[in-house]
Motif scaffolding. Sequence first.
Motif, mmCIF file in Angstrom:
data_model
loop_
_atom_site.group_PDB
_atom_site.id
_atom_site.type_symbol
_atom_site.label_atom_id
_atom_site.label_comp_id
_atom_site.label_asym_id
_atom_site.label_seq_id
_atom_site.Cartn_x
_atom_site.Cartn_y
_atom_site.Cartn_z
ATOM 1 N N UNK A 74 2.044 -0.464 12.535
ATOM 2 C CA UNK A 74 3.176 -0.604 13.479
ATOM 3 C C UNK A 74 2.521 -2.067 13.956
ATOM 4 N N UNK A 75 1.652 -2.372 14.226
ATOM 5 C CA UNK A 75 1.654 -3.300 15.651
ATOM 6 C C UNK A 75 1.504 -4.585 14.890
ATOM 7 N N UNK A 76 1.248 -4.819 13.373
ATOM 8 C CA UNK A 76 1.366 -5.838 12.953
ATOM 9 C C UNK A 76 2.989 -6.377 12.609
ATOM 10 N N UNK A 77 4.129 -5.216 12.483
ATOM 11 C CA UNK A 77 5.570 -5.575 12.521
ATOM 12 C C UNK A 77 5.675 -7.268 12.782
ATOM 13 N N UNK A 78 5.598 -7.343 13.970
ATOM 14 C CA UNK A 78 5.914 -8.112 14.170
ATOM 15 C C UNK A 78 6.009 -10.018 13.595
ATOM 16 N N UNK A 79 4.853 -9.376 12.570
ATOM 17 C CA UNK A 79 4.734 -10.752 11.603
ATOM 18 C C UNK A 79 5.548 -10.861 11.220
ATOM 19 N N UNK A 80 5.983 -12.201 10.355
ATOM 20 C CA UNK A 80 6.775 -12.292 9.545
ATOM 21 C C UNK A 80 6.396 -11.833 8.291
ATOM 22 N N UNK A 81 5.316 -12.092 7.434
ATOM 23 C CA UNK A 81 4.714 -11.517 6.368
ATOM 24 C C UNK A 81 3.545 -10.959 6.514
ATOM 25 N N UNK A 82 3.498 -9.643 5.450
ATOM 26 C CA UNK A 82 2.222 -8.964 6.084
ATOM 27 C C UNK A 82 1.891 -8.647 4.555
ATOM 28 N N UNK A 83 0.634 -8.230 4.674
ATOM 29 C CA UNK A 83 -0.115 -7.560 3.547
ATOM 30 C C UNK A 83 -1.412 -6.454 3.641
ATOM 31 N N UNK A 84 -1.445 -5.244 3.240
ATOM 32 C CA UNK A 84 -2.080 -4.661 3.147
ATOM 33 C C UNK A 84 -1.924 -3.469 2.209
ATOM 34 N N UNK A 85 -4.060 -3.146 2.293
ATOM 35 C CA UNK A 85 -4.652 -2.884 1.141
ATOM 36 C C UNK A 85 -4.647 -1.378 1.412
ATOM 37 N N UNK A 86 -3.954 -0.748 1.087
ATOM 38 C CA UNK A 86 -4.454 0.944 1.213
ATOM 39 C C UNK A 86 -5.449 1.545 0.594
ATOM 40 N N UNK A 87 -6.849 1.832 0.550
ATOM 41 C CA UNK A 87 -7.654 2.167 -0.533
ATOM 42 C C UNK A 87 -8.010 3.442 -0.747
ATOM 43 N N UNK A 88 -7.578 4.501 -1.184
ATOM 44 C CA UNK A 88 -8.047 5.937 -0.365
ATOM 45 C C UNK A 88 -8.675 6.445 -1.572
ATOM 46 N N UNK A 89 -9.935 6.741 -0.871
ATOM 47 C CA UNK A 89 -11.086 7.790 -2.146
ATOM 48 C C UNK A 89 -10.942 9.229 -2.452
ATOM 49 N N UNK A 90 -9.639 9.824 -2.194
ATOM 50 C CA UNK A 90 -9.270 11.033 -2.320
ATOM 51 C C UNK A 90 -8.328 10.465 -3.461
ATOM 52 N N UNK A 91 -7.907 11.402 -4.475
ATOM 53 C CA UNK A 91 -8.275 13.146 -4.593
ATOM 54 C C UNK A 91 -10.420 12.591 -5.451
ATOM 55 N N UNK A 92 -10.998 11.636 -5.443
ATOM 56 C CA UNK A 92 -12.932 11.460 -6.321
ATOM 57 C C UNK A 92 -13.173 12.635 -5.807
ATOM 58 N N UNK A 93 -13.610 13.532 -6.086
ATOM 59 C CA UNK A 93 -14.800 14.319 -5.949
ATOM 60 C C UNK A 93 -15.517 13.912 -4.839
ATOM 61 N N UNK A 94 -16.476 14.322 -4.298
ATOM 62 C CA UNK A 94 -16.293 16.434 -4.596
ATOM 63 C C UNK A 94 -14.325 16.845 -3.605
ATOM 64 N N UNK A 95 -14.189 18.303 -4.301
ATOM 65 C CA UNK A 95 -12.937 18.865 -3.721
ATOM 66 C C UNK A 95 -12.908 19.352 -3.510
ATOM 67 N N UNK A 96 -12.394 18.831 -2.051
ATOM 68 C CA UNK A 96 -12.864 19.729 -0.814
ATOM 69 C C UNK A 96 -11.469 19.549 0.112
ATOM 70 N N UNK A 97 -10.621 20.358 -0.662
ATOM 71 C CA UNK A 97 -9.019 20.440 0.307
ATOM 72 C C UNK A 97 -9.070 21.403 1.922
ATOM 73 N N UNK A 98 -8.951 20.760 2.686
ATOM 74 C CA UNK A 98 -7.931 21.911 3.926
ATOM 75 C C UNK A 98 -7.456 23.185 3.350
ATOM 76 N N UNK A 99 -7.789 23.864 3.763
ATOM 77 C CA UNK A 99 -7.911 25.369 4.435
ATOM 78 C C UNK A 99 -5.902 25.349 3.123
ATOM 79 N N UNK A 100 -4.972 24.935 4.231
ATOM 80 C CA UNK A 100 -3.638 25.242 3.873
ATOM 81 C C UNK A 100 -3.238 24.295 2.540
ATOM 82 N N UNK A 101 -4.429 23.481 2.181
ATOM 83 C CA UNK A 101 -3.601 23.507 0.645
ATOM 84 C C UNK A 101 -4.331 23.560 -0.717
ATOM 85 N N UNK A 102 -5.513 24.492 -0.795
ATOM 86 C CA UNK A 102 -6.556 24.912 -1.036
ATOM 87 C C UNK A 102 -5.392 26.435 -1.691
ATOM 88 N N UNK A 103 -4.714 25.928 -2.831
ATOM 89 C CA UNK A 103 -3.433 26.410 -3.166
ATOM 90 C C UNK A 103 -2.891 26.684 -4.755
#
Length: 459
Positions: free
Chosen positions: A193-222
């Motif tokens: 959102x904050x960087x939308x005004x630029x002409x060209x942007x690069x975002x690297x989103x690096x998410x560690x999940x679903x790496x262990x430990x496997x501890x999902x929130x209760x509503x997803x422990x299905x």
Amino acid sequence: MSEIPSNLILIVVDSLRQDHVSFYNKGERVFTDLEPCRTPNIDEFARRSIVFTNVYPSGLPTIPVRTEILTGQFTLPYRPWTPLLPYPKDITLADILRSNGFICGLISDTYHLFKPGMNFHRSFHEFRWIRGQEYDAYVSSPTRRRVEDYVNKNYTEVWRRLIARYLANTDDFKSAEDYFAMKVVKEAIDWLKRNRTYERVFLWLDMFDPHEPWDPPPEFDIYTDPNYEGPRLILPMGGYARDWASEEEIRFIRGLYAGEVSFVDHCLGLLFESLEELGYMDDSLILLMADHGHPLADHGKFLKGPDRLYNELLKIPFLIYYPGCKHKVIDALIQFPDILPTVLELLGLGNEAKCMQGRSFTEIITGGRREHRESVIVGYHEGEDRCIRTKRWSFIHRPEDQPDELYDLVNDPKETRNLIDEKSDVAINLASMYGRYFFKEAPTLIKGLQGRYEISFRD
């Protein structure tokens, strides 16, 4: 592609098996006694994207993989788990895009990236670290929970300490909003959102999940059995699972992993919604991928390792989206070093990739070619085991005291029947595809179950 995308969004999730994305497995059960994992948001994104089925890492695990993605160079024969080297020894995606006018952002909870001296944040205008994943040295005070509730009688003191560290880091979690995957996505949306005004942007989103430990929130422990009364084994031990866990406990652990995957999918759904609302779907190249999968005792063991070079570790989801792209499924063989040259070409910066070891597969995307690589090779730099694959065959070279393995991936995708003796000619051909440099100790013989077969390397 009619127009060059203005922006690049690279989404890397850790340890996501291809067969736990329902688009790939068509809703079939991965394990006969567990419900299929559901990933509706990734599935919807896949239906708008180009879907690849045979994209493989070369050097494993976490850090070598990301080095390949960011540099377009192979790590397997050259380097183990090491920091990025100072520029220009390692020239990264962020180095290149920043010099071409991109505003670069990195959002991650993959704590290996931000350990001292790792340098993966180099050339990013903004980088945000979400602390506390796995064994991150984040909280030093003891956990307020009972470690005994998270282990069985077979857990060693080392594993108990590791679990205690994770529990201490997450003691204050009260809702899904507190969990790591959600935090990463929320921070990424804020950055976009904050960087939308630029002409060209690069975002690297690096998410560690679903790496262990496997501890999902209760509503997803299905996916776990609601009648299970044993300990909450969020972190499986190494070694053969049936040496330390019951069948009921193994099923429970697998269910936790599936719950973690579904939670990641939920969080990514929020990201996709924001990409749509902010207009990034109209002018961005978007990649969604995993660094590798994860063994769930399919071949006896949980957790990654040099000896676990099977589909459950090697097969990943890989999706590419750009405005106007037509959905299709591509089975060409590709390796991670090929990703950066392709991205640069799609962004109109193909000349930046001239000296990379990876090769662009843009013509595969546009339909100019059907095939990219004849074979791929995968392994751990420190390990002796190597896996060489074509679309149909997988040859695994083992240390001297173990037989080699050969599997027919088309007729035996779970790799249950070793054909090393029946198809020794196939194994010899695969073993000869890569020179001695790619092996710790280059094989001169195929070690079958019933005999040995001489090989010669190709010129």
